[in-house]
Scaffold this motif. Structure first.
Motif, PDB file in Angstrom:
ATOM      1  N   TYR A 104      32.333  57.182  68.308  1.00 25.94           N
ATOM      2  CA  TYR A 104      31.005  56.451  67.821  1.00 25.94           C
ATOM      3  C   TYR A 104      29.825  57.073  68.378  1.00 25.94           C
ATOM      4  CZ  TYR A 104      33.557  52.569  65.694  1.00 25.94           C
ATOM      5  OH  TYR A 104      34.417  51.847  64.866  1.00 25.94           O
ATOM      6  N   LEU A 109      25.981  57.227  67.258  1.00 27.79           N
ATOM      7  CA  LEU A 109      25.539  55.834  67.619  1.00 27.79           C
ATOM      8  C   LEU A 109      25.416  55.637  68.969  1.00 27.79           C
ATOM      9  CD1 LEU A 109      27.070  55.882  65.069  1.00 27.79           C
ATOM     10  CD2 LEU A 109      28.130  53.510  65.634  1.00 27.79           C
ATOM     11  N   GLN A 113      25.249  49.987  69.227  1.00 28.01           N
ATOM     12  CA  GLN A 113      25.793  49.999  68.075  1.00 28.01           C
ATOM     13  C   GLN A 113      27.308  49.916  68.083  1.00 28.01           C
ATOM     14  OE1 GLN A 113      23.556  53.263  66.737  1.00 28.01           O
ATOM     15  NE2 GLN A 113      22.143  52.155  65.460  1.00 28.01           N
ATOM     16  N   ALA A 114      27.715  50.971  68.924  1.00 29.91           N
ATOM     17  CA  ALA A 114      29.216  51.104  69.057  1.00 29.91           C
ATOM     18  C   ALA A 114      29.832  49.682  69.597  1.00 29.91           C
ATOM     19  CB  ALA A 114      29.621  52.063  70.148  1.00 29.91           C
ATOM     20  N   LYS A 117      30.133  47.158  66.714  1.00 27.76           N
ATOM     21  CA  LYS A 117      31.068  47.527  65.763  1.00 27.76           C
ATOM     22  C   LYS A 117      32.466  47.018  66.340  1.00 27.76           C
ATOM     23  CE  LYS A 117      30.141  51.776  63.082  1.00 27.76           C
ATOM     24  NZ  LYS A 117      30.799  51.447  61.769  1.00 27.76           N
TER      25      LYS A 117
END
Ligand code: GDP
Length: 306
Positions: A104, A109, A113-114, A117
């Motif tokens: 990611y 990212l 954000q990673a 997820k």
């Protein structure tokens, strides 16, 4: 409306409290330490982010205090056979998060954000925010030179004498916008029992972080990781000494006194209460050892009231 709670978290001690907090009817955001992140086999490993994630997903290995319950180590042993260093015990399932996370990040990212997820895929309902998306790593100064925290604690088993600590990247690293917003909105900020130097210290070393805490919406309260003159576990005591702090709950309160409203300390540490209250931090006495889930739940309730 649910109480908005932000918990600043490190590793094993924090996970015990997070388990309790996750059972309270609150809106929980964890701000996780990134100072012990490191690169291994081309992967970014984030131990404190991941222990929070596994704990809140209900898959953490509670006995060991790290990794995923029932994990195996086949990849690690093959890495060893191929000549790689294997002192950091990264399990097969545990490694999956680092593999995806690194992918990611390569695709652009952020770490925030990673993490979101991965946490979503694991069914975590609470929010987990890395303290920063920038590079920030803790190094320990020893007579043998500068060691990354993981080299000092895991590879060298904490044996070299610590002389001091450096937070590499701290002058450029910034708390993320998500962290700033969560703290501004919080009805309560909880500093989990964590190593004040290597888990909470990297956050405090970032410019502006203490100001965010001082301006946080609600009260800032901590659960001390120390009992008597020692931590419950880990190298917090000798690292506090190396940084000129007394290795007890009064030393923790002093380190946090610029932003802390209250600290929960062990009943046995009652002689320290007066000294702590002189730094304008109120003191709550409790049984602070967490042996079971119900201890974590009880302390979570006390911290939400303190
Ligand atoms: P470490 O020092 O590398 O282990 O880093 P962590 O931030 O993971 O530190 C864990 C902290 O949690 C240590 O300072 C421990 O003293 C503390 N801790 C571990 N178990 C307990 C517990 O049952 N109660 C309390 N209050 N603290 C704990």
């Amino acid at each position: 409306m649910k109480m908005k709670v932000v918990a600043l978290a490190g590793g094993t001690g924090s996970a015990k409290l997070l388990r309790g907090l996750s059972r309270a009817k609150i809106d929980l955001t964890v701000v996780a330490n990134v100072g012990d992140n490191f690169w291994a086999y081309g992967l970014l490993v984030c131990p404190d982010v991941d222990i929070a994630m596994y704990t809140l997903a209900g898959i953490a290995d509670r006995e060991r205090g790290w990794g995923i319950a029932g994990d195996t180590f086949a990849v690690l042993s093959q890495l060893g056979r191929l000549g790689a260093e294997t002192w950091f015990r990264l399990g097969d399932m545990d490694m999956a998060a680092s593999l995806l996370r690194t992918g990611y990040l390569r695709r652009g990212l952020t770490l925030t954000q990673a993490t979101a997820k991965l946490a979503e895929r694991l069914g975590v309902n609470d929010k987990i925010l890395p303290a920063t998306d920038d590079s920030l790593q803790t190094y320990v100064r020893t007579p043998r030179g500068l060691l990354h925290l993981q080299e000092f604690w895991v590879r060298e088993k904490g044996r070299p004498r610590p002389i001091g600590v450096e937070y590499r990247g701290a002058s450029r690293a910034k708390p993320t916008r998500d962290v700033g917003e969560a703290l501004a909105r919080a009805d309560r900020v909880i500093v989990c029992p964590a190593n004040p130097i290597t888990s909470i210290g990297p956050m405090l070393a970032m410019r502006g972080f203490e100001r965010l805490l001082s301006r946080a919406g609600g009260r800032v309260v901590a659960l001390s990781p120390m009992v008597g003159k020692k931590p419950f576990s880990g190298p917090a005591g000798k690292l506090m000494k190396a940084e000129g702090l007394r290795p007890d709950s009064a030393g923790v309160a002093r380190r946090y006194s610029r932003f802390l409203d209250a600290i929960v300390i062990d009943r046995g540490d009652i002689p320290l209460a007066e000294e702590i209250e002189r730094t304008r931090v109120s003191c709550v006495l409790s049984d602070t050892r967490m042996r079971s889930l119900s201890d974590g739940e009880r302390l979570a309730r006390e911290l939400l009231r303190a």
